[in-house]
Design an enzyme around this catalytic site. Structure first.
Site, short mmCIF file in Angstrom:
data_model
loop_
_atom_site.label_atom_id
_atom_site.label_comp_id
_atom_site.label_asym_id
_atom_site.label_seq_id
_atom_site.Cartn_x
_atom_site.Cartn_y
_atom_site.Cartn_z
N SER A 172 0.48 -1.49 0.19
CA SER A 172 -0.31 -0.15 -0.03
C SER A 172 0.56 0.96 -0.31
O SER A 172 2.09 1.42 0.53
CB SER A 172 -0.80 -0.07 1.21
OG SER A 172 -1.94 1.10 1.54
N TYR B 261 -1.64 -0.42 10.37
CA TYR B 261 -1.92 -0.80 9.40
C TYR B 261 -0.70 -0.56 8.31
O TYR B 261 0.27 -1.04 7.16
CB TYR B 261 -3.16 -0.36 8.31
CG TYR B 261 -3.12 -0.78 6.95
CD1 TYR B 261 -4.22 -1.90 6.29
CD2 TYR B 261 -3.17 0.34 5.36
CE1 TYR B 261 -3.74 -2.86 4.92
CE2 TYR B 261 -3.48 0.55 4.63
CZ TYR B 261 -3.96 -0.83 4.27
OH TYR B 261 -3.97 -1.29 2.70
N1 NAP Z 1 -8.83 -0.35 -1.99
C1 NAP Z 1 -7.30 0.45 -1.72
O1 NAP Z 1 -7.68 1.17 -1.91
C2 NAP Z 1 -6.41 -0.15 -1.28
C3 NAP Z 1 -5.06 0.38 -1.09
C4 NAP Z 1 -4.21 0.18 -0.70
C5 NAP Z 1 -3.88 -1.39 -0.66
N2 NAP Z 1 -4.79 -1.96 -0.21
C6 NAP Z 1 -4.38 -3.47 -0.10
O2 NAP Z 1 -4.59 -4.88 -1.49
C7 NAP Z 1 -5.70 -5.66 -0.83
C8 NAP Z 1 -6.78 -5.63 -1.27
O3 NAP Z 1 -7.85 -4.62 -0.60
P1 NAP Z 1 -8.91 -4.77 -1.15
O4 NAP Z 1 -8.80 -2.84 -1.26
O5 NAP Z 1 -9.54 -5.17 -2.20
O6 NAP Z 1 -10.02 -5.21 0.13
P2 NAP Z 1 -11.18 -5.82 1.19
O7 NAP Z 1 -12.40 -5.98 -0.84
O8 NAP Z 1 -11.93 -5.69 2.18
O9 NAP Z 1 -10.80 -7.16 0.38
C9 NAP Z 1 -9.93 -7.89 1.25
C10 NAP Z 1 -10.01 -9.62 1.19
O10 NAP Z 1 -8.89 -9.86 2.10
C11 NAP Z 1 -9.44 -11.44 2.05
N3 NAP Z 1 -8.99 -11.16 4.08
C12 NAP Z 1 -8.60 -10.35 5.28
N4 NAP Z 1 -8.83 -11.37 5.98
C13 NAP Z 1 -8.18 -12.71 5.63
C14 NAP Z 1 -7.75 -13.37 5.71
N5 NAP Z 1 -7.65 -13.62 7.32
N6 NAP Z 1 -7.27 -14.40 6.26
C15 NAP Z 1 -8.05 -14.28 4.21
N7 NAP Z 1 -8.01 -13.96 4.05
C16 NAP Z 1 -8.41 -12.40 4.51
C17 NAP Z 1 -11.01 -10.99 1.98
O11 NAP Z 1 -11.62 -11.98 2.40
P3 NAP Z 1 -12.24 -12.79 3.51
O12 NAP Z 1 -12.96 -11.34 4.19
O13 NAP Z 1 -14.04 -13.71 2.48
O14 NAP Z 1 -11.51 -13.58 4.19
C18 NAP Z 1 -10.93 -9.74 0.96
O15 NAP Z 1 -11.20 -10.90 0.11
C19 NAP Z 1 -5.11 -5.13 0.77
O16 NAP Z 1 -4.00 -6.47 1.54
C20 NAP Z 1 -5.38 -4.17 0.78
O17 NAP Z 1 -4.64 -3.42 2.50
C21 NAP Z 1 -5.85 -2.27 -1.36
#
Ligand code: NAP
Length: 240
Positions: free
Chosen positions: A133, A147
């Site tokens: 991130s 985070y």
């Molecule tokens: N969206 C942004 O702006 C952004 C920016 C920078 C970085 N990121 C990173 O991108 C990645 C995806 O985030 P997102 O924005 O797509 O968020 P999201 O829609 O909340 O997705 C997060 C995913 O992680 C899974 N997860 C959470 N805890 C878990 C666990 N203990 N075991 C297995 N799976 C788990 C969730 O699935 P379940 O709940 O079904 O397990 C979900 O599929 C993350 O690492 C986040 O930090 C996102």
């Protein structure tokens, strides 16, 4: 592909499958995984769902065994599962601290070593892509201190494992997204969308498909000589 049940991971799984990869989609919410599996198969792709909690103690090796049994050896790992803290550091409970560290950092480390051990034993090359991130590089307050710490650790993990495994043909790289639309950010936007977006130079947030190019580059032969690197994909939202 961890964290495939929503947001960026959902998109990553679909694009990998569309490009011909047999995709093991993993997360905790099995119903979501079944839905994604059906979508990928309807488009002619190959996908299998795997219930996996990357923060759970034990169990990761057994899931990799099962993935190999159903889809063959793992050659690409995308560590995408992640959770926010969404609270000020002083308000975090011990349970929340453990969950954020174990999901964002410990789980990615264990899964990476599990996959690398098998690649090394089989003498085959591989690719690991860690979804970090921009929070790893910048923090201006808010409620994401822990985070940010875990994402910095993921960046360092990318660098150190890349060096350790270069001689085995395993490339370890990462992507640092800025703010993208996903379930993780939906709540944040509901609270402060206008204020946040108006501070960005292009007054917009990312769409998951705007990460396709970075992911495809890092898993393709084009990045053969690239390892230990983080690609920042943030539209200039943040400082440098
Ligand atoms: N969206 C942004 O702006 C952004 C920016 C920078 C970085 N990121 C990173 O991108 C990645 C995806 O985030 P997102 O924005 O797509 O968020 P999201 O829609 O909340 O997705 C997060 C995913 O992680 C899974 N997860 C959470 N805890 C878990 C666990 N203990 N075991 C297995 N799976 C788990 C969730 O699935 P379940 O709940 O079904 O397990 C979900 O599929 C993350 O690492 C986040 O930090 C996102």
């Amino acid at each position: 592909m961890t964290g495939a049940s929503s947001g960026l991971g959902w998109r990553f799984a679909r694009i990998l499958a569309a490009c011909g990869a047999k995709v093991a989609i993993a997360a905790r919410r099995a119903q979501r995984l079944d839905q994604l599996t059906a979508e990928i198969r309807a488009e002619g792709g190959v996908a299998e769902p795997f219930a996996l909690d990357v923060a759970a103690v034990g169990g990761i090796a057994a899931v990799v065994d099962e993935i190999e049994r159903r889809l063959g050896p793992v050659s690409i790992l995308v560590n995408n599962a992640g959770v926010p803290d969404a609270q000020h550091a002083t308000a975090l409970t011990l349970e929340k601290i453990d969950q954020v560290i174990d999901t964002n950092m410990r789980g990615a480390f264990i899964l990476s070593t599990e996959v690398a051990r098998r690649l090394i034993a089989a003498k085959t090359p591989g690719r690991i892509v860690n979804i970090a991130s921009m929070a790893a590089f910048e923090y201006s307050g808010g409620a994401a201190a822990l985070y940010s710490v875990t994402k910095s650790a993921l960046v360092r993990m990318t660098e150190t494992l890349a060096v350790e495994w270069a001689k085995f043909g395993i490339n370890v790289n990462g992507i640092a997204p800025g703010v993208f639309a996903s379930e993780m950010t939906d709540g944040m936007f509901a609270r402060m969308s206008d204020q946040m977006v108006s501070a960005f130079p292009r007054k917009r947030i990312g769409r998951p498909e705007q990460l396709d190019g970075a992911l495809m580059f890092l898993v393709s032969p084009s990045s053969d000589f690239v390892t230990g690197t983080i690609i920042k994909v943030d539209d200039g939202q943040g400082s440098r």
